[in-house]
Design an enzyme around this catalytic site. Structure first.
Site, PDB file in Angstrom:
ATOM      1  N   ARG A 105       2.814   5.454   1.528  1.00  0.00           N
ATOM      2  CA  ARG A 105       2.133   6.211   2.578  1.00  0.00           C
ATOM      3  C   ARG A 105       3.095   7.126   3.342  1.00  0.00           C
ATOM      4  O   ARG A 105       2.721   8.217   3.749  1.00  0.00           O
ATOM      5  CB  ARG A 105       1.463   5.190   3.516  1.00  0.00           C
ATOM      6  CG  ARG A 105       0.627   5.755   4.646  1.00  0.00           C
ATOM      7  CD  ARG A 105      -0.146   4.620   5.318  1.00  0.00           C
ATOM      8  NE  ARG A 105      -0.655   4.933   6.623  1.00  0.00           N
ATOM      9  CZ  ARG A 105      -1.901   5.397   6.873  1.00  0.00           C
ATOM     10  NH1 ARG A 105      -2.731   5.592   5.880  1.00  0.00           N
ATOM     11  NH2 ARG A 105      -2.302   5.639   8.093  1.00  0.00           N
ATOM     12  N   ILE A 165      -4.642  11.342   8.735  1.00  0.00           N
ATOM     13  CA  ILE A 165      -4.605  10.384   7.635  1.00  0.00           C
ATOM     14  C   ILE A 165      -5.282   9.143   8.206  1.00  0.00           C
ATOM     15  O   ILE A 165      -4.959   8.700   9.316  1.00  0.00           O
ATOM     16  CB  ILE A 165      -3.154  10.110   7.160  1.00  0.00           C
ATOM     17  CG1 ILE A 165      -3.100   9.082   6.033  1.00  0.00           C
ATOM     18  CG2 ILE A 165      -2.233   9.668   8.282  1.00  0.00           C
ATOM     19  CD1 ILE A 165      -1.693   8.948   5.381  1.00  0.00           C
ATOM     20  N   SER A 166      -6.255   8.606   7.500  1.00  0.00           N
ATOM     21  CA  SER A 166      -7.033   7.490   8.037  1.00  0.00           C
ATOM     22  C   SER A 166      -6.177   6.247   8.263  1.00  0.00           C
ATOM     23  O   SER A 166      -5.156   6.042   7.603  1.00  0.00           O
ATOM     24  CB  SER A 166      -8.170   7.129   7.083  1.00  0.00           C
ATOM     25  OG  SER A 166      -8.958   8.251   6.801  1.00  0.00           O
ATOM     26  N   GLN A 167      -6.659   5.400   9.154  1.00  0.00           N
ATOM     27  CA  GLN A 167      -6.042   4.090   9.417  1.00  0.00           C
ATOM     28  C   GLN A 167      -6.004   3.286   8.105  1.00  0.00           C
ATOM     29  O   GLN A 167      -6.986   3.286   7.358  1.00  0.00           O
ATOM     30  CB  GLN A 167      -6.928   3.389  10.440  1.00  0.00           C
ATOM     31  CG  GLN A 167      -6.492   2.012  10.825  1.00  0.00           C
ATOM     32  CD  GLN A 167      -7.586   1.275  11.596  1.00  0.00           C
ATOM     33  OE1 GLN A 167      -8.767   1.588  11.496  1.00  0.00           O
ATOM     34  NE2 GLN A 167      -7.168   0.287  12.361  1.00  0.00           N
ATOM     35  N   PRO A 168      -4.895   2.585   7.828  1.00  0.00           N
ATOM     36  CA  PRO A 168      -4.827   1.811   6.587  1.00  0.00           C
ATOM     37  C   PRO A 168      -6.039   0.880   6.395  1.00  0.00           C
ATOM     38  O   PRO A 168      -6.601   0.810   5.294  1.00  0.00           O
ATOM     39  CB  PRO A 168      -3.533   1.000   6.741  1.00  0.00           C
ATOM     40  CG  PRO A 168      -2.680   1.824   7.639  1.00  0.00           C
ATOM     41  CD  PRO A 168      -3.614   2.513   8.578  1.00  0.00           C
TER      42      PRO A 168
END
Ligand code: SAH
Length: 231
Positions: free
Chosen positions: A55, A81-84
């Site tokens: 990431r 970038i989305s939250q994991p």
């Protein structure tokens, strides 16, 4: 003396990047344990993929140290970038299997596409911001992914030439479900999509297309994604 210094320099040159690399690996392990497993993500393929995808290589230089934090991150141009956890949750929701062909709308940083590419055969991803799409395409190629196919454009229309898809993941929120996407879903296929008016909390929905073509919709959880824009 001189050789000693050169030798020391050489050792550090080899050791430092290794340690930094290990640090990211360790951060990924912790992310999987604390943010994903602890919150109920169980799909092994999803967990393995999240343990693997780097990431930190998909975020801007000054964000690398925060890459594995429990939240979304800005990637420039007002995009995120989305939250994991959200990436894992959406990946698990489509029940990914190796032989699948998956469409993603909203390439963004490319992270969700990379996670999918670790699991499924082919990933098709569409991004409406051209500059972002071009950059990410290079990043993902450099990381060795050659099963991700890119398109610049409005994902509202899906990707007819490669339809139908076993699953579709939409990572920007439209106000209504784009009908073409439902059409391009295989019978037995699944789509996850955040739906809601601009500026409000959206609903993450799971759309299942039954073998007889009937559509079943379930609401999974309230979410906040960037708006789905149109050409
Ligand atoms: N999946 C991404 C999350 C990206 S944020 C990741 O893993 O990082 C959502 C992205 O959707 C943004 O890059 C935005 O530009 C893009 N987007 C918004 N509307 C779109 C549309 N109609 N078609 C394709 N991409 C769109």
């Amino acid at each position: 003396m001189k050789t000693g210094i050169i030798l020391l320099g050489l050792i550090l040159f080899i050791i430092i990047p290794e340690t930094v690399q290990d640090g990211f690996q360790q951060q990924r392990e912790q992310m999987v344990k604390r943010q994903l497993e602890a919150r109920g993500i169980k799909d092994q393929a999803t967990l393995d993929a999240m343990r693997k995808v780097e990431r930190h290589k998909l975020v801007p230089e000054d964000m690398k140290k925060n890459a594995y934090r429990d939240g979304p991150l800005p990637i420039g141009g007002g995009q995120t970038i989305s939250q994991p956890f959200m990436v894992a949750f959406m990946t698990e929701a489509i029940m990914p299997k190796p032989d699948m062909k998956v469409l993603e709308i909203g390439t963004g940083s490319g992270y969700q596409a990379a996670v999918l590419a670790e699991i499924v055969d082919e990933v098709y991803t569409i991004e409406i911001v051209e500059e972002l799409a071009r950059r990410v395409q290079g990043d993902l190629k450099d990381m060795g992914y050659n099963n991700i196919h890119f398109k610049v454009g409005d994902g509202y229309h899906g990707w007819e030439e490669h339809a139908p898809f076993d699953a579709i993941i939409v990572t920007a929120a439209p106000e209504e479900i784009p009908p073409r996407l439902v059409e391009q879903l295989k019978e037995g296929g699944r789509m996850v999509i955040p739906v809601g008016a601009r500026g409000t909390v959206q609903n993450l929905q799971l759309i299942e297309k039954r073998a007889n073509g009937k559509i079943r919709t379930r609401e999974l959880m309230p979410v906040r994604f960037v708006p789905f824009t149109r050409d």
